[in-house]
Design a protein around this motif. Structure first.
Motif, short mmCIF file in Angstrom:
data_model
loop_
_atom_site.label_atom_id
_atom_site.label_comp_id
_atom_site.label_asym_id
_atom_site.label_seq_id
_atom_site.Cartn_x
_atom_site.Cartn_y
_atom_site.Cartn_z
N ASP A 1 0.84 -1.20 0.00
CA ASP A 1 0.00 0.00 0.00
C ASP A 1 0.88 1.26 0.00
N GLY A 2 0.43 2.25 -0.77
CA GLY A 2 1.19 3.51 -0.83
C GLY A 2 2.41 3.40 -1.72
N SER A 3 2.33 2.52 -2.73
CA SER A 3 3.55 2.20 -3.48
C SER A 3 4.12 3.40 -4.24
N SER A 4 3.31 4.46 -4.42
CA SER A 4 3.90 5.64 -5.07
C SER A 4 4.93 6.31 -4.16
N ASN A 5 4.97 5.89 -2.88
CA ASN A 5 5.97 6.42 -1.95
C ASN A 5 7.33 5.73 -2.07
N ILE B 1 -6.56 14.14 5.08
CA ILE B 1 -7.41 14.03 3.89
C ILE B 1 -6.63 14.65 2.74
N ASN B 2 -6.86 14.16 1.51
CA ASN B 2 -6.19 14.78 0.36
C ASN B 2 -6.97 16.03 -0.04
N MET B 3 -6.49 17.20 0.44
CA MET B 3 -7.21 18.46 0.25
C MET B 3 -7.38 18.84 -1.21
N ARG C 1 -2.28 16.34 8.39
CA ARG C 1 -1.16 15.49 7.97
C ARG C 1 -1.63 14.60 6.82
N TRP C 2 -0.79 14.30 5.83
CA TRP C 2 -1.16 13.41 4.74
C TRP C 2 0.11 12.73 4.21
N VAL C 3 0.23 11.41 4.48
CA VAL C 3 1.41 10.67 4.01
C VAL C 3 1.15 10.12 2.60
N ALA C 4 -0.13 9.96 2.24
CA ALA C 4 -0.54 9.37 0.96
C ALA C 4 -0.27 7.88 0.90
N ALA C 5 -0.20 7.25 2.05
CA ALA C 5 -0.22 5.79 2.15
C ALA C 5 -1.15 5.53 3.33
N MET C 6 -2.28 4.89 3.05
CA MET C 6 -3.27 4.69 4.11
C MET C 6 -2.64 4.01 5.33
N VAL C 7 -1.76 3.06 5.05
CA VAL C 7 -1.15 2.29 6.13
C VAL C 7 -0.41 3.23 7.10
N ALA D 1 -9.80 10.49 6.31
CA ALA D 1 -10.94 10.32 5.41
C ALA D 1 -10.49 10.23 3.97
N TYR D 2 -11.09 9.26 3.26
CA TYR D 2 -11.02 9.26 1.79
C TYR D 2 -12.46 9.09 1.36
N PRO D 3 -13.19 10.24 1.27
CA PRO D 3 -14.65 10.17 1.12
C PRO D 3 -15.09 10.05 -0.33
N TYR E 1 -15.23 6.11 -5.16
CA TYR E 1 -14.37 5.96 -3.98
C TYR E 1 -13.00 5.48 -4.44
N LYS E 2 -11.98 5.71 -3.63
CA LYS E 2 -10.63 5.27 -4.02
C LYS E 2 -10.21 3.97 -3.33
N LEU E 3 -10.50 3.87 -2.05
CA LEU E 3 -9.94 2.75 -1.28
C LEU E 3 -10.77 1.48 -1.44
N ARG E 4 -10.12 0.35 -1.25
CA ARG E 4 -10.75 -0.94 -1.45
C ARG E 4 -11.27 -1.50 -0.13
N LEU E 5 -12.45 -2.12 -0.18
CA LEU E 5 -13.11 -2.59 1.04
C LEU E 5 -12.39 -3.79 1.68
N TYR F 1 -9.36 -5.27 1.44
CA TYR F 1 -7.98 -5.30 1.93
C TYR F 1 -7.47 -3.92 2.34
N GLU F 2 -8.34 -2.92 2.42
CA GLU F 2 -7.95 -1.62 3.00
C GLU F 2 -9.00 -1.21 4.06
N GLY F 3 -10.24 -1.01 3.60
CA GLY F 3 -11.29 -0.53 4.51
C GLY F 3 -11.53 -1.47 5.68
#
Ligand code: AFP
Length: 333
Positions: A106-110, A196-198, A230-236, A250-252, A262-266, A268-270
């Motif tokens: 998760d967050g592999s763009s990091n 949150i991603n503003m 704060r926003w790391v951009a990796a949910m984990v 929040a990722y609403p 929605y962006k996140l997956r139920l 294996y994330e939610g």
């Protein structure tokens, strides 16, 4: 300091499940080593392919997926796995008692900026009846038997629950073992921090925009206190911070695409994060219902996520239910 297996035994976890969690521990050590080697391991950067979600795959995404899949499928207690990187499920042992859904990285763009990434997992029981196909995974998150994540940061940590609180282990690199460093993480009900991603502000529902506007207004607004973001951009990593020092993540709902609002997956994330947060005394909601009560219709289903400090989640939901967001105090939750 205690190791993983005795901790699980203290929690009365059965030996079959201990074996599955130990397999995840093995995966974590392997991935942690490669993430730590960075450029030297020759696994940074992107491939030319996309995953089932239409996202560019990083080399480490693919490698982590392969590793976890192979190690889990060697475990005789794993009946099938579902991964963010696989279109369908992969069957394991016919007699296996457990299903494992996971986001391998998760967050592999990091990865390319040497920032935090993680592996998220959710373990479900094999249903008693029905076909041995993807439908086995379509269970609400409240059915989870164990869930958690491995965070690859300055130190590698494994955070999990089997329904008896939130346990935290840190990888001792000198002996190659995870050791317990916190036996009961809890989240304060109140907070002054949000994640949150503003940049998506203009795509949100009016209620969410009003909620964030009032957080930003600080002491001069209706909330009458200042909030930090704060926003790391990796949910984990963002959820880890909330488990450690509180806050709201929040990722609403998002109007960018009505196909994928929605962006996140139920699965294996939610679900795994929702259970961890609830176990820590927090709340986790999709904006429409408690995340753990959602009955999935697809293994890669997406979900809205609002989780963290219990009272702050409740406040955010009040804004969502009453779009105008004004006179909030006079309205019920
Ligand atoms: P990647 O694994 O593709 O980097 O996505 C991570 C993630 O799904 C989740 O972990 C983050 O909360 C969210 O995306 C960040 O998304 P944006 O910052 O791009 O909105």
């Amino acid at each position: 300091m205690q190791r993983l297996t005795p901790t699980l035994r203290n929690d009365q976890v059965d030996e079959a499940l201990i074996s599955v969690i130990n397999s995840l521990q093995t995966c974590a050590k392997e991935i942690s080593f490669r993430v730590g080697q960075g450029e030297l391991a020759g696994v940074l950067g992107s491939t030319l392919s996309e995953n089932i979600q239409g996202e560019t795959q990083k080399k480490l995404d693919i490698l982590s997926n392969q590793l976890i899949k192979e190690i889990l499928l060697e475990c005789q207690h794993v009946a099938a796995v579902a991964s963010e990187e696989e279109e369908g499920i992969v069957l394991g042992h016919p007699e296996g008692e457990y299903l494992v859904a996971f986001d391998p990285l998760d967050g592999s763009s990091n990865i390319d900026i040497n920032s935090m990434v993680g592996t998220i997992f959710s373990i479900l029981p094999v249903p008693q009846d029905g076909p041995r196909d993807a439908s086995m995974f379509l269970q609400p998150g409240r059915n989870q038997i164990a869930a958690g994540y491995i965070l690859y940061g300055p130190s590698t940590m494994m955070v999990f629950t089997t329904g008896k609180g939130v346990r935290v282990l840190t990888l001792d690199q000198t002996v190659g073992e995870f050791l317990v460093t916190n036996l009961n993480l809890t989240i304060e009900p109140e907070t002054t921090e949000f994640a949150i991603n503003m940049s998506n502000f203009r795509h949100w529902q009016e209620g969410m925009q009003n909620y964030i506007d009032d957080l930003l207004a600080g002491t001069s607004g209706p909330r009458a206190k200042n909030f930090n973001m704060r926003w790391v951009a990796a949910m984990v990593a963002d959820v880890h911070r909330i488990l450690c020092r509180g806050g709201l993540f929040a990722y609403p709902w998002d109007a960018r695409s009505m196909d994928k609002p929605y962006k996140l997956r139920l699965l294996y994330e939610g679900n795994p994060m929702a259970w961890l947060v609830e176990q820590a005394g927090g709340a986790a909601h999709s904006g429409e219902e408690r995340i753990l009560d959602i009955v999935p219709t697809d293994i890669h289903q997406r979900v809205g996520v609002i989780l963290g400090a219990r009272n702050e989640v409740a406040t955010c939901l009040r804004y969502l239910r009453y779009e105008e967001g004004s006179q909030l105090d006079s309205k019920p939750v």
